[in-house]
Scaffold this motif. Structure first.
Motif, PDB file in Angstrom:
ATOM      1  N   TYR A 195      -3.404   4.457  -3.214  1.00 42.72           N
ATOM      2  CA  TYR A 195      -3.096   4.116  -4.528  1.00 42.72           C
ATOM      3  C   TYR A 195      -1.631   3.188  -4.351  1.00 42.72           C
ATOM      4  O   TYR A 195      -1.368   2.332  -4.853  1.00 42.72           O
ATOM      5  CB  TYR A 195      -2.777   5.428  -5.358  1.00 42.72           C
ATOM      6  N   GLU A 196      -0.803   3.909  -3.507  1.00 38.41           N
ATOM      7  CA  GLU A 196       0.614   3.295  -3.163  1.00 38.41           C
ATOM      8  C   GLU A 196       0.350   2.010  -2.342  1.00 38.41           C
ATOM      9  O   GLU A 196       1.126   1.092  -3.074  1.00 38.41           O
ATOM     10  CB  GLU A 196       1.260   4.359  -2.515  1.00 38.41           C
ATOM     11  N   ALA A 197      -0.508   2.123  -1.612  1.00 44.18           N
ATOM     12  CA  ALA A 197      -0.651   0.710  -0.894  1.00 44.18           C
ATOM     13  C   ALA A 197      -1.221  -0.418  -1.502  1.00 44.18           C
ATOM     14  O   ALA A 197      -0.677  -1.471  -1.439  1.00 44.18           O
ATOM     15  CB  ALA A 197      -1.509   0.842   0.637  1.00 44.18           C
ATOM     16  N   PHE A 198      -2.120  -0.180  -2.368  1.00 44.08           N
ATOM     17  CA  PHE A 198      -2.892  -1.032  -3.072  1.00 44.08           C
ATOM     18  C   PHE A 198      -1.950  -1.653  -4.397  1.00 44.08           C
ATOM     19  O   PHE A 198      -2.142  -2.716  -4.853  1.00 44.08           O
ATOM     20  CB  PHE A 198      -4.361  -0.777  -3.494  1.00 44.08           C
ATOM     21  N   LYS A 199      -1.163  -0.631  -4.982  1.00 45.22           N
ATOM     22  CA  LYS A 199      -0.403  -1.048  -6.114  1.00 45.22           C
ATOM     23  C   LYS A 199       0.667  -2.177  -5.496  1.00 45.22           C
ATOM     24  O   LYS A 199       0.854  -2.955  -6.318  1.00 45.22           O
ATOM     25  CB  LYS A 199       0.527   0.262  -6.478  1.00 45.22           C
ATOM     26  N   LYS A 200       1.368  -1.790  -4.260  1.00 43.95           N
ATOM     27  CA  LYS A 200       2.051  -2.738  -3.875  1.00 43.95           C
ATOM     28  C   LYS A 200       1.199  -4.122  -3.532  1.00 43.95           C
ATOM     29  O   LYS A 200       1.956  -5.269  -3.826  1.00 43.95           O
ATOM     30  CB  LYS A 200       2.952  -2.332  -2.502  1.00 43.95           C
ATOM     31  N   MET A 201       0.264  -4.081  -2.978  1.00 43.57           N
ATOM     32  CA  MET A 201      -0.379  -5.169  -2.536  1.00 43.57           C
ATOM     33  C   MET A 201      -0.909  -6.102  -3.819  1.00 43.57           C
ATOM     34  O   MET A 201      -0.765  -7.385  -3.910  1.00 43.57           O
ATOM     35  CB  MET A 201      -1.733  -4.896  -1.679  1.00 43.57           C
ATOM     36  N   LEU A 202      -1.436  -5.416  -4.562  1.00 43.44           N
ATOM     37  CA  LEU A 202      -1.708  -6.059  -5.982  1.00 43.44           C
ATOM     38  C   LEU A 202      -0.620  -6.592  -6.663  1.00 43.44           C
ATOM     39  O   LEU A 202      -0.743  -7.678  -7.298  1.00 43.44           O
ATOM     40  CB  LEU A 202      -2.517  -4.950  -6.758  1.00 43.44           C
ATOM     41  N   SER A 203       0.493  -5.912  -6.723  1.00 38.00           N
ATOM     42  CA  SER A 203       1.447  -6.488  -7.397  1.00 38.00           C
ATOM     43  C   SER A 203       2.119  -7.840  -6.747  1.00 38.00           C
ATOM     44  O   SER A 203       2.743  -8.395  -7.502  1.00 38.00           O
ATOM     45  CB  SER A 203       2.762  -5.118  -7.170  1.00 38.00           C
TER      46      SER A 203
END
Length: 264
Positions: free
Chosen positions: A19-27
């Motif tokens: 969740y944390e990794a993909f939140k950053k990448m998507l943002s």
């Protein structure tokens, strides 16, 4: 099934990190479909899409941004919880997430979709591809299509620690029906987590094609690619497009494939 229950526990160890990794990448705009997926699924605006084995929903969000509506399905309760949080964080409204074992999904869900989507590292976590094929057909509208992009089983046979040195040694027999068991999981979007039992079933090209064909689907194409979607030790980033390759693998062997199927 004990193996499925064990996999559910194993994958739950990664949920928060993913969740944390993909939140950053998507943002940051850093998470996107590789060029093969993007080109092959085409324009899905106005379509209703379901994404099987969606993890924490990053690819489901990409689909929702392209389609009228996207639903994601995953085995792991924490994955579904974090997927919903990720969609909320990014203000994605045309999306939903469902907790279910794919092997039991036809008993729980009767909605029909224009597109059934599977991608990158999903197939080998399923013990019964015939049931998988029937599930896809159950979900698919008569004028819809199924699309998958995943690891090529030819590549999956070999000892990944030796491939970087151009040594092809079979470690995982192509025709094996017994799952490989690993005591760790993850590593591509978080630190690897130990203390688990993760079961992965080898699959063959014929397993995939026959599962879909026997469920009443027509194979439109089966494409093979030299690139892989994760660094399996000693690979190079293939032009920053989310794909990886060995320096020596110039048209030598396939590491991934795509397939599109429609209703007969």
């Amino acid at each position: 099934m004990k193996e499925i229950d064990s996999n559910k526990h194993a994958w739950s160890q990664l949920s928060k990190n993913h969740y944390e990794a993909f939140k950053k990448m998507l943002s940051d705009g850093a998470h996107r479909f590789n060029p093969y997926i993007k080109d092959e699924i085409g324009d899905i605006s106005g379509k209703k899409v379901i994404h099987l084995q969606c993890n924490t929903g990053a690819d489901t969000i990409l689909l929702a941004q392209m389609a009228e509506f996207a639903a994601g399905v995953d085995l792991v309760p924490d994955n579904v919880r974090y997927a919903k949080a990720l969609a909320d964080d990014l203000n994605i409204k045309n999306i939903d997430f469902i907790e279910s074992d794919i092997m039991e999904f036809t008993e729980k869900h009767s909605e029909k979709y224009d597109v059934v989507f599977v991608s990158e590292g999903a197939i080998g976590w399923l013990p019964d591809l015939k049931k998988w094929g029937k599930t896809i057909r159950h979900l698919l509208k008569d004028d819809g299509f199924f699309y998958v992009f995943d690891s090529h089983p030819f590549f999956l046979m070999f000892d990944e620690s030796k491939l970087a040195g151009n040594v092809m040694e079979v470690k995982y027999p192509y025709f094996s029906k017994e799952p490989d068991v690993d005591d760790s999981i993850g590593g591509y979007a978080s630190e690897s987590k130990g203390g688990v039992k993760a079961y992965f079933w080898m699959y063959t090209v014929s397993d995939i094609i026959n599962a879909l064909s026997s469920a009443g689907l027509h194979i439109e194409y089966f494409n093979e690619f030299t690139e892989n979607f994760f660094d399996a030790e000693g690979m190079r980033d293939a032009d920053g497009n989310g794909l990886y390759n060995y320096d020596y693998n110039n048209k030598k062997f396939p590491m991934s494939f795509s397939l599109k199927a429609t209703v007969k």
